[in-house]
Motif scaffolding. Structure first.
Motif, PDB file in Angstrom:
ATOM      1  N   VAL A 317      -9.917  13.667   0.890  1.00  0.00           N
ATOM      2  CA  VAL A 317     -10.969  13.448  -0.094  1.00  0.00           C
ATOM      3  C   VAL A 317     -10.888  12.001  -0.546  1.00  0.00           C
ATOM      4  O   VAL A 317      -9.804  11.515  -0.910  1.00  0.00           O
ATOM      5  N   GLN A 318     -12.014  11.304  -0.505  1.00  0.00           N
ATOM      6  CA  GLN A 318     -12.049   9.914  -0.966  1.00  0.00           C
ATOM      7  C   GLN A 318     -11.612   9.866  -2.433  1.00  0.00           C
ATOM      8  O   GLN A 318     -12.189  10.546  -3.272  1.00  0.00           O
ATOM      9  N   PRO A 319     -10.564   9.102  -2.771  1.00  0.00           N
ATOM     10  CA  PRO A 319     -10.099   9.056  -4.167  1.00  0.00           C
ATOM     11  C   PRO A 319     -11.184   8.640  -5.149  1.00  0.00           C
ATOM     12  O   PRO A 319     -11.218   9.132  -6.277  1.00  0.00           O
ATOM     13  N   HIS A 349      -2.923   4.123  -0.617  1.00  0.00           N
ATOM     14  CA  HIS A 349      -2.947   3.872  -2.056  1.00  0.00           C
ATOM     15  C   HIS A 349      -4.290   3.288  -2.447  1.00  0.00           C
ATOM     16  O   HIS A 349      -5.113   2.927  -1.590  1.00  0.00           O
ATOM     17  N   VAL A 350      -4.531   3.202  -3.761  1.00  0.00           N
ATOM     18  CA  VAL A 350      -5.798   2.656  -4.270  1.00  0.00           C
ATOM     19  C   VAL A 350      -5.550   1.515  -5.261  1.00  0.00           C
ATOM     20  O   VAL A 350      -6.361   1.248  -6.133  1.00  0.00           O
ATOM     21  N   TYR A 351      -4.431   0.829  -5.117  1.00  0.00           N
ATOM     22  CA  TYR A 351      -4.112  -0.288  -6.009  1.00  0.00           C
ATOM     23  C   TYR A 351      -4.810  -1.532  -5.479  1.00  0.00           C
ATOM     24  O   TYR A 351      -4.230  -2.369  -4.782  1.00  0.00           O
ATOM     25  N   LEU A 352      -6.086  -1.662  -5.834  1.00  0.00           N
ATOM     26  CA  LEU A 352      -6.971  -2.665  -5.246  1.00  0.00           C
ATOM     27  C   LEU A 352      -7.615  -3.580  -6.289  1.00  0.00           C
ATOM     28  O   LEU A 352      -8.437  -4.418  -5.954  1.00  0.00           O
ATOM     29  N   GLY A 353      -7.252  -3.393  -7.552  1.00  0.00           N
ATOM     30  CA  GLY A 353      -7.850  -4.165  -8.631  1.00  0.00           C
ATOM     31  C   GLY A 353      -6.985  -5.318  -9.091  1.00  0.00           C
ATOM     32  O   GLY A 353      -5.979  -5.676  -8.456  1.00  0.00           O
ATOM     33  N   PRO A 354      -7.333  -5.930 -10.215  1.00  0.00           N
ATOM     34  CA  PRO A 354      -6.618  -7.113 -10.698  1.00  0.00           C
ATOM     35  C   PRO A 354      -5.179  -6.820 -11.107  1.00  0.00           C
ATOM     36  O   PRO A 354      -4.850  -5.712 -11.550  1.00  0.00           O
ATOM     37  N   SER A 355      -4.339  -7.833 -10.955  1.00  0.00           N
ATOM     38  CA  SER A 355      -2.987  -7.823 -11.514  1.00  0.00           C
ATOM     39  C   SER A 355      -2.814  -9.091 -12.350  1.00  0.00           C
ATOM     40  O   SER A 355      -3.624 -10.012 -12.257  1.00  0.00           O
ATOM     41  N   TYR A 356      -1.752  -9.122 -13.141  1.00  0.00           N
ATOM     42  CA  TYR A 356      -1.567 -10.235 -14.071  1.00  0.00           C
ATOM     43  C   TYR A 356      -0.116 -10.679 -14.033  1.00  0.00           C
ATOM     44  O   TYR A 356       0.809  -9.855 -13.981  1.00  0.00           O
ATOM     45  N   MET A 403      -4.586  -2.818 -10.587  1.00  0.00           N
ATOM     46  CA  MET A 403      -5.261  -1.660 -11.170  1.00  0.00           C
ATOM     47  C   MET A 403      -5.787  -0.726 -10.077  1.00  0.00           C
ATOM     48  O   MET A 403      -6.197  -1.163  -9.005  1.00  0.00           O
ATOM     49  N   GLU A 404      -5.798   0.573 -10.368  1.00  0.00           N
ATOM     50  CA  GLU A 404      -6.301   1.573  -9.441  1.00  0.00           C
ATOM     51  C   GLU A 404      -7.822   1.483  -9.293  1.00  0.00           C
ATOM     52  O   GLU A 404      -8.527   1.137 -10.233  1.00  0.00           O
ATOM     53  N   PHE A 405      -8.313   1.814  -8.101  1.00  0.00           N
ATOM     54  CA  PHE A 405      -9.751   1.970  -7.876  1.00  0.00           C
ATOM     55  C   PHE A 405     -10.071   3.456  -7.929  1.00  0.00           C
ATOM     56  O   PHE A 405      -9.417   4.267  -7.290  1.00  0.00           O
ATOM     57  N   ASN A 495       4.130   2.569  -4.554  1.00  0.00           N
ATOM     58  CA  ASN A 495       4.314   2.146  -5.944  1.00  0.00           C
ATOM     59  C   ASN A 495       5.801   2.207  -6.273  1.00  0.00           C
ATOM     60  O   ASN A 495       6.275   3.122  -6.954  1.00  0.00           O
ATOM     61  N   PRO A 496       6.567   1.236  -5.787  1.00  0.00           N
ATOM     62  CA  PRO A 496       8.030   1.308  -5.932  1.00  0.00           C
ATOM     63  C   PRO A 496       8.521   1.332  -7.369  1.00  0.00           C
ATOM     64  O   PRO A 496       9.495   2.016  -7.673  1.00  0.00           O
TER      65      PRO A 496
END
Length: 585
Positions: A317-319, A349-356, A403-405, A495-496
């Motif tokens: 299923v597409q997240p 994984h879906v961690y495709l957004g901004p990081s800081y 950030m997650e998508f 996500n270690p």
């Protein structure tokens, strides 16, 4: 030279943008995370700029922008529907040339634009991002151009839709109609009905079956006398109240047993329909694999039933199964058209957004009067400290990495707590999330420990499937009233740091599970930036905030005065789509 494809979904609800670079998904984000307008439908300008920055490219480097639906076909359906009472702005919004004009003018792009149909984009968003070389594909939502349910197949770089159910017949609109009748907002409250269902009995199932009739092959028909959405004012007609024998529930009034029974009955009918039509899809295609997308595919309870009660052996299923995920599908279709190749196998994984960076976060924290601890280069010590706080009953705001998508928080922008606390669910619902008390929370678990605690024999990294809780541990905070849970399996490869936190908590308590819910409050988007994390922290009952390597404890900080927050850290004006009718415009 690299190949850069931008995918966009917009002008409906939940707009988003993504970047595929040389066949690899590099970035994806919903516009609402930047504008703070929940379900923001506008052209994703800020998300677009983020994707360019993340890919290290400029406007001249874009080979194609792929758009997720055909505005001309959509307009034909809107005109057929005869929607009345449109404002001048809404009339402008449905002009079929508006999409290309807005991309040219507002984004400043003069290159190739490719347009794909809504359900093509949905189907591609699932199949091309799955691990399957071939698969059957089921898409179920409210409505695209005309299609509301579609049946297809995918093989390598090819995708075909061979049958569709057309508007106004729609499983998604059946669910949204009763969502509205039960006093919840259409387009965003459907998941509340799913959460309410286990508290009820399916005593209204026979009546709900009068609202829809299954027909041959993949088809079905709504009995339109119970619906009013064609007029664009509300979802249901007065006859629905007569059928169910009760008046519609008004928003924010008491939820009675009869409302719980309607929710349960609706969920049961939905599951029976989806099982029937999914089995038909299997019989036609013969595939052991099923890919699903569309807003209805976010019904994680139904997903588990489909896999259990049909002949399919594997499911993806597409997240981001809703319209945001269509940006991924459109981009993947464009990449296949331009290169003749399928996109590369994606990481799970879906961690495709901004990081800081720590430097940028430090500046944010120093602009406030918050007292904080800096654990830079001391990750193990930080995680041990957090795990002990959670074991002591503290609620943690957790901010880490990209950030997650999609609609779920999966250990990047999360609120975390001990799943064993008997009062924890009620406390977080009331004081932190500020939402309905019946709403369940999800568990995040070390992947290798899953089968010891949940009736689940495969990975579930995206919280898109429910299963029974079988743990010897007492887990009241994540166990729903029907003994089910919506599980996230956590892997050290994807996500270690979150994985290590679960290990640290297990070492202290013997429990490899944490309560994990999205880092936001009711009716607001999930947080994106460190500033938003601070705002949510000081305006809720969260005990501790972790932003990358920085730890802030409510104890020792005076959180009563928002003056401590720099004037830059203010919330955007609230925004909501029409809560009474599905967004057809």
């Amino acid at each position: 030279m690299s190949t850069n494809i931008i995918g966009i979904s917009a002008h409906y609800h939940d707009s988003a943008c993504c970047l595929i670079q040389d066949g690899v998904l590099k970035a994806a984000v919903q516009e609402e995370r930047f504008t703070r307008k929940k379900n923001d439908p506008d052209l994703p300008k800020k998300a677009f700029m983020y994707c360019l920055k993340e890919g290290g490219i400029g406007m001249a480097d874009i080979d194609c922008i792929a758009y997720y639906e055909d505005s001309r076909k959509k307009l034909s359906r809107q005109l057929w529907s005869g929607i009345q009472g449109l404002t001048s702005q809404q009339i402008m919004d449905i002009q079929p040339l508006r999409v290309e004009e807005s991309i040219r003018k507002d984004l400043g792009f003069n290159g190739l634009i490719k347009v794909y149909e809504h359900h093509q984009s949905h189907a591609a968003s699932s199949f091309f991002y799955s691990d399957f070389k071939e698969s059957a594909i089921l898409t179920v939502d409210g409505v695209g151009e005309w299609a509301t349910t579609s049946y297809g197949t995918g093989k390598d770089a090819a995708l075909e839709i061979f049958e569709e159910v057309e508007f106004p017949n729609s499983i998604g609109l059946l669910y949204s109609t009763l969502t509205s009748f039960l006093g919840f907002s259409v387009n965003s409250g459907e998941y509340k009905v799913m959460g309410l269902a286990p508290y009820g009995r399916p005593v209204f199932a026979d009546k709900i079956w009068q609202m829809i009739r299954l027909t041959e092959k993949g088809q079905y028909e709504l009995d339109m006398q119970y619906y009013n959405f064609l007029k664009g004012a509300r979802m249901y007609s007065d006859l629905l109240a007569q059928l169910l024998g009760i008046p519609p529930r008004r928003k924010d009034t008491d939820i009675l047993a009869v409302h719980k029974d309607i929710a349960k009955s609706l969920q049961v009918v939905l599951e029976e329909i989806l099982i029937s039509k999914a089995q038909y899809l299997h019989d036609v295609t013969g595939s052991e694999n099923l890919c699903m997308a569309g807003g209805v595919a976010l019904n994680c309870v139904a997903n588990g039933k489909i896999l259990k009660h049909t002949s399919f052996k594997n499911m993806f299923v597409q997240p981001a199964a809703g319209d945001a995920g269509c940006s991924l599908g459109a981009a993947a279709l464009a990449y296949a058209d331009i290169t003749g190749k399928r996109i590369a196998k994606t990481e799970n994984h879906v961690y495709l957004g901004p990081s800081y960076s720590n430097d940028s976060i430090r500046k944010v924290l120093q602009s406030t009067s918050l007292v904080f601890s800096d654990f830079e280069s001391r990750e193990d010590e930080l995680l041990q400290h957090i795990a002990q706080k959670i074991a002591d009953g503290k609620v943690i705001g957790w901010f880490h990495g990209r950030m997650e998508f999609g609609p779920r928080s999966l250990g990047a922008r999360s609120i975390l707590a001990d799943p064993r606390g008997a009062q924890m669910r009620d406390r977080i619902n009331a004081m932190v999330k500020k939402r309905e008390a019946f709403r369940p929370f999800a568990p995040a678990i070390l992947s290798e420990e899953t089968s010891k605690h949940f009736d689940l024999d495969h990975d579930s990294p995206f919280m898109l499937e429910t299963c029974d809780v079988i743990s010897h541990l007492d887990l009241p905070a994540i166990t729903h009233v029907d003994r089910s849970a919506r599980v996230q399996t956590v892997h050290k490869e994807t996500n270690p740091r979150f994985y290590k936190l679960l290990q640290a908590f297990q070492k202290i308590t013997g429990c490899p599970i944490l309560l994990n819910t999205s880092f936001n409050i009711k009716d607001e988007p999930i947080i994106c930036s460190p500033e938003e994390a601070v705002v949510c922290f000081v305006t809720t009952d969260i005990d501790c905030l972790v932003v990358e390597d920085f730890f802030i404890d409510a104890e020792g900080n005076d959180l009563s005065l928002l003056e401590m927050i720099n004037q830059n850290l203010v919330r955007a004006v609230e925004f909501e789509l029409n809560p009474d009718v599905y967004t057809f415009i």
